[in-house]
Scaffold this motif. Structure first.
Motif, PDB file in Angstrom:
ATOM      1  N   HIS A  17       7.182   9.076  13.522  1.00 55.00           N
ATOM      2  CA  HIS A  17       8.312   8.694  12.659  1.00 55.00           C
ATOM      3  C   HIS A  17       8.016   7.413  11.896  1.00 55.00           C
ATOM      4  N   GLY A  18       6.781   7.290  11.445  1.00 49.77           N
ATOM      5  CA  GLY A  18       6.381   6.132  10.655  1.00 49.77           C
ATOM      6  C   GLY A  18       6.583   6.391   9.165  1.00 49.77           C
ATOM      7  N   TYR A  19       6.417   5.347   8.384  1.00 50.40           N
ATOM      8  CA  TYR A  19       6.548   5.411   6.931  1.00 50.40           C
ATOM      9  C   TYR A  19       5.280   4.857   6.312  1.00 50.40           C
ATOM     10  N   CYS A  20       4.821   5.445   5.230  1.00 47.00           N
ATOM     11  CA  CYS A  20       3.616   5.004   4.552  1.00 47.00           C
ATOM     12  C   CYS A  20       3.992   4.047   3.423  1.00 47.00           C
ATOM     13  N   PHE A  21       3.584   2.786   3.555  1.00 47.42           N
ATOM     14  CA  PHE A  21       3.886   1.756   2.574  1.00 47.42           C
ATOM     15  C   PHE A  21       2.637   1.416   1.780  1.00 47.42           C
ATOM     16  N   HIS A  22       2.811   1.024   0.514  1.00 45.63           N
ATOM     17  CA  HIS A  22       1.694   0.600  -0.335  1.00 45.63           C
ATOM     18  C   HIS A  22       1.193  -0.787   0.070  1.00 45.63           C
ATOM     19  N   LEU A  23       1.945  -1.479   0.886  1.00 44.43           N
ATOM     20  CA  LEU A  23       1.617  -2.855   1.257  1.00 44.43           C
ATOM     21  C   LEU A  23       0.497  -2.888   2.296  1.00 44.43           C
ATOM     22  N   LYS A  24      -0.227  -3.991   2.339  1.00 46.83           N
ATOM     23  CA  LYS A  24      -1.255  -4.169   3.370  1.00 46.83           C
ATOM     24  C   LYS A  24      -0.639  -4.606   4.696  1.00 46.83           C
ATOM     25  N   SER A  25       0.544  -5.237   4.628  1.00 45.95           N
ATOM     26  CA  SER A  25       1.253  -5.609   5.851  1.00 45.95           C
ATOM     27  C   SER A  25       2.652  -5.013   5.767  1.00 45.95           C
ATOM     28  N   CYS A  26       3.241  -4.765   6.900  1.00 46.47           N
ATOM     29  CA  CYS A  26       4.547  -4.120   6.957  1.00 46.47           C
ATOM     30  C   CYS A  26       5.672  -5.144   6.831  1.00 46.47           C
ATOM     31  N   PRO A  27       6.758  -4.767   6.112  1.00 40.60           N
ATOM     32  CA  PRO A  27       7.909  -5.664   6.044  1.00 40.60           C
ATOM     33  C   PRO A  27       8.629  -5.680   7.387  1.00 40.60           C
ATOM     34  N   LYS A  28       9.329  -6.773   7.668  1.00 40.24           N
ATOM     35  CA  LYS A  28      10.106  -6.839   8.908  1.00 40.24           C
ATOM     36  C   LYS A  28      11.274  -5.892   8.784  1.00 40.24           C
ATOM     37  N   PRO A  29      11.689  -5.184   9.757  1.00 41.05           N
ATOM     38  CA  PRO A  29      11.324  -5.162  11.171  1.00 41.05           C
ATOM     39  C   PRO A  29      10.279  -4.106  11.532  1.00 41.05           C
ATOM     40  N   PHE A  30       9.402  -3.750  10.616  1.00 34.95           N
ATOM     41  CA  PHE A  30       8.386  -2.737  10.872  1.00 34.95           C
ATOM     42  C   PHE A  30       7.132  -3.373  11.467  1.00 34.95           C
ATOM     43  N   ALA A  31       6.385  -2.564  12.203  1.00 36.95           N
ATOM     44  CA  ALA A  31       5.110  -3.008  12.769  1.00 36.95           C
ATOM     45  C   ALA A  31       4.022  -2.047  12.286  1.00 36.95           C
ATOM     46  N   ALA A  32       2.853  -2.586  11.981  1.00 37.55           N
ATOM     47  CA  ALA A  32       1.740  -1.763  11.507  1.00 37.55           C
ATOM     48  C   ALA A  32       1.273  -0.822  12.611  1.00 37.55           C
ATOM     49  N   PHE A  33       0.983   0.415  12.207  1.00 37.94           N
ATOM     50  CA  PHE A  33       0.568   1.440  13.174  1.00 37.94           C
ATOM     51  C   PHE A  33      -0.567   2.265  12.590  1.00 37.94           C
ATOM     52  N   GLY A  34      -1.497   1.637  11.935  1.00 35.45           N
ATOM     53  CA  GLY A  34      -2.622   2.359  11.369  1.00 35.45           C
ATOM     54  C   GLY A  34      -2.507   2.518   9.863  1.00 35.45           C
ATOM     55  N   THR A  35      -3.122   3.585   9.352  1.00 37.36           N
ATOM     56  CA  THR A  35      -3.178   3.798   7.905  1.00 37.36           C
ATOM     57  C   THR A  35      -2.628   5.168   7.536  1.00 37.36           C
ATOM     58  N   CYS A  36      -2.464   5.371   6.235  1.00 36.86           N
ATOM     59  CA  CYS A  36      -2.018   6.650   5.681  1.00 36.86           C
ATOM     60  C   CYS A  36      -2.853   6.955   4.448  1.00 36.86           C
ATOM     61  N   TYR A  37      -2.854   8.222   4.065  1.00 41.01           N
ATOM     62  CA  TYR A  37      -3.493   8.673   2.840  1.00 41.01           C
ATOM     63  C   TYR A  37      -4.924   8.147   2.705  1.00 41.01           C
ATOM     64  N   ARG A  38      -5.687   8.471   3.741  1.00 38.35           N
ATOM     65  CA  ARG A  38      -7.110   8.109   3.795  1.00 38.35           C
ATOM     66  C   ARG A  38      -7.333   6.609   3.613  1.00 38.35           C
ATOM     67  N   ARG A  39      -6.584   5.834   4.380  1.00 33.40           N
ATOM     68  CA  ARG A  39      -6.701   4.368   4.461  1.00 33.40           C
ATOM     69  C   ARG A  39      -6.264   3.636   3.202  1.00 33.40           C
ATOM     70  N   ARG A  40      -5.512   4.282   2.310  1.00 31.29           N
ATOM     71  CA  ARG A  40      -5.047   3.601   1.098  1.00 31.29           C
ATOM     72  C   ARG A  40      -3.670   2.974   1.284  1.00 31.29           C
ATOM     73  N   LYS A  41      -2.938   3.370   2.311  1.00 35.83           N
ATOM     74  CA  LYS A  41      -1.615   2.819   2.568  1.00 35.83           C
ATOM     75  C   LYS A  41      -1.525   2.423   4.031  1.00 35.83           C
ATOM     76  N   THR A  42      -0.497   1.664   4.379  1.00 36.25           N
ATOM     77  CA  THR A  42      -0.298   1.224   5.752  1.00 36.25           C
ATOM     78  C   THR A  42       0.822   2.023   6.391  1.00 36.25           C
ATOM     79  N   CYS A  43       0.576   2.505   7.587  1.00 39.54           N
ATOM     80  CA  CYS A  43       1.606   3.208   8.353  1.00 39.54           C
ATOM     81  C   CYS A  43       2.431   2.165   9.095  1.00 39.54           C
ATOM     82  N   CYS A  44       3.738   2.174   8.868  1.00 40.35           N
ATOM     83  CA  CYS A  44       4.626   1.209   9.492  1.00 40.35           C
ATOM     84  C   CYS A  44       5.667   1.927  10.341  1.00 40.35           C
ATOM     85  N   ILE A  45       5.862   1.436  11.549  1.00 38.64           N
ATOM     86  CA  ILE A  45       6.824   2.006  12.491  1.00 38.64           C
ATOM     87  C   ILE A  45       8.010   1.065  12.596  1.00 38.64           C
TER      88      ILE A  45
END
Length: 104
Positions: free
Chosen positions: A34-62
């Motif tokens: 249930h993560g979201y793929c963000f264009h950012l290199k770091s996740c906005p609060k209250p999200f935590a980074a959980f890997g990458t999306c779209y072949r490492r071009r986006k950040t997976c945030c939980i």
């Protein structure tokens, strides 16, 4: 929120069933949790980074609090800062600096 989760599960099932249409493995892993793929290199609060999306071009945030709102899930549209909203609403957008609008 439950409807969105059910629709995402159905979409993932259909994409996996058709050869060549599947999402990248890192994106599937993100969505399974249930993560979201963000264009950012770091996740906005209250999200935590959980890997990458779209072949490492986006950040997976939980979502760590499960009480934050994604703009599109709340019926809004993410727009760049130079566009003026008639009505702005609370919601997270995947690009830094963009805002969530109900009416543009």
């Amino acid at each position: 929120m439950k409807l969105f989760s059910c629709l995402m599960a159905l979409l993932l099932l259909l994409l996996q069933a058709v050869p060549g249409l599947s999402l990248p493995k890192d994106t599937l892993h993100c969505l399974e949790y249930h993560g979201y793929c963000f264009h950012l290199k770091s996740c906005p609060k209250p999200f935590a980074a959980f890997g990458t999306c779209y072949r490492r071009r986006k950040t997976c945030c939980i979502d760590t609090t499960s009480n934050s709102h994604i703009c599109q899930e709340e019926g809004g549209h993410c727009v760049p800062p130079e566009i003026r909203c008639l009505q702005e609403q609370v919601g997270l957008c995947p690009r830094r600096g963009w805002k969530c609008c109900t009416e543009v």
